[in-house]
Design a protein around this motif. Structure first.
Motif: not given
Length: 384
Positions: A158-159, A163-165, A223-225
């Motif tokens: 995630x870092x 962006x992380x799906x 960023x983030x989830x």
């Protein structure tokens, strides 16, 4: 939106392979190139759609093409040592037309779990295009080691991405279903959602409310989830011919209302149904709605109403939305994206499972040597 797709590890490779087939079949034309990366030669040979020249074996000098055995530290090390090979493979295939990279990986295994963050870090260093991740979380019954791998990979991945799906296997598994059938079903669900999302803006048809790459990129910035919702409904077929076949008439207000209601209803179902990651969507920073289907079934008013409803749900104003015309389609579908979610009980649970698994492993390792020593007698002299 034009995507350079990278599937790493067994799960990531299978999803990328299916994604490419779906893109060709539906003619969404959102994938400019797809490559599969793995440490296991057999996994690469088992793919059906990604060309052989786009299947990249790494870590051959270390694991001899046999995989890393769910060791994600080894997976990360192999990817780091072969990162120039991976970078060269991407450069040779061309990136000048793409809007973003998408790295797909199962987070419970070894190669994808360890290698995906390494590749993401390299791509972000070299390219201006955003780098997105799609991580697959293991179900609870896949074991403590897979939960530990996923928790460690997730914190790193995630870092390293813009962006992380996340797609959580847990709520999608059906009781009594074989593992092979379960994964096939879940992979189809993943591909369908992301095919519509990234296909938006690539249609040759002009929509009423356009969704292009910039809309998606702006939704995912920060960023983030992210989590994705989906709902679909079959289009009712109207019989043609008879007395009225030569009569051209305008749509009635009732028909317009039906289209509007259908879109708002589909959006509600997409939001309130099974998301790729269960969470409190009111914690999201941004939202996006894409409605795909035959042009005559799409409604600007319906999309605007759906956006307003989602704005109320996430207690914010940054909600984008639009349509994706798909001529001759038999279905209307709504895809919703919630970016930057922070209230996610499943991640807290996963980390708790990981902590317990880590303690168990440490305790086992500390007692292992004692148990082995207890097997042997002290009064027998070893050879050396």
């Amino acid at each position: 939106m034009k995507i350079f797709l990278i599937g790493i590890g067994q799960g990531g490779g299978k999803i990328a392979d299916l994604f490419l087939e779906y893109d060709r079949r539906t003619r969404h034309n959102c994938i400019t190139r797809a490559i599969a990366i793995n440490t296991a030669r057999s996994d690469l040979l088992g793919l059906k759609n990604i060309p052989m020249e786009d299947r990249i074996l790494i870590g051959e000098s270390i694991v001899k093409g046999h995989g890393v055995g769910a060791d994600n530290e080894l997976g990360a090390r192999v990817a780091a040592e072969d990162i120039y090979t991976i970078q060269s493979a991407i450069d040779q295939r061309g990136t000048h037309e793409i809007d973003a990279f998408l790295i797909v990986a199962g987070l419970g295994g070894g190669t994808g779990s360890g290698g995906a963050p390494v590749i993401a870090r390299r791509l972000k260093k070299l390219y201006v295009e955003p780098v997105y991740g799609l991580g697959i979380l293991p179900a609870r019954d896949e074991g403590g080691l897979y939960s530990l791998n996923a928790a460690r990979s997730l914190m790193t991945f995630v870092k390293e991405v813009d962006n992380l799906f996340l797609f959580d296997n847990e709520p999608w598994k059906k009781e009594g279903e074989s593992l092979e059938d379960a994964y096939a079903f879940m992979n189809e669900e993943i591909v369908r959602r992301f095919g519509i999302l990234f296909g938006a803006g690539e249609s040759n048809e002009v929509g009423q409310v356009v969704v292009d790459a910039a809309e998606i990129i702006n939704t995912l910035r920060g960023g983030g989830i992210s989590t994705v919702g989906y709902a679909v409904e079959e289009v009712s077929k109207k019989k043609k011919g008879g007395l009225f076949k030569r009569v051209k008439r305008d749509k009635s207000s009732l028909e317009t209302l039906d289209a509007t209601t259908k879109i708002t209803s589909l959006t509600r179902r997409a939001v309130m149904g099974r998301l790729t990651l269960s969470c409190d969507i009111s914690s999201a920073e941004r939202g996006l709605i894409v409605v795909a289907g035959p042009p005559e079934e799409l409604s600007r008013k319906g999309i605007e109403k759906a956006k307003l409803w989602v704005e109320e749900m996430i207690r914010g104003t940054e909600v984008r939305g639009g349509d994706y015309p798909v001529p001759k389609s038999d279905y209307v579908a709504a895809v919703t994206v919630f970016s930057g979610v922070t209230d996610v009980p499943r991640i807290k649970e996963l980390q708790e499972l990981a902590v317990n698994a880590q303690k168990t492993i440490q305790e086992f390792d500390s007692k292992k040597e004692e148990k082995h020593e207890s097997l042997w007698r002290d009064d027998i002299k070893p050879l050396f």
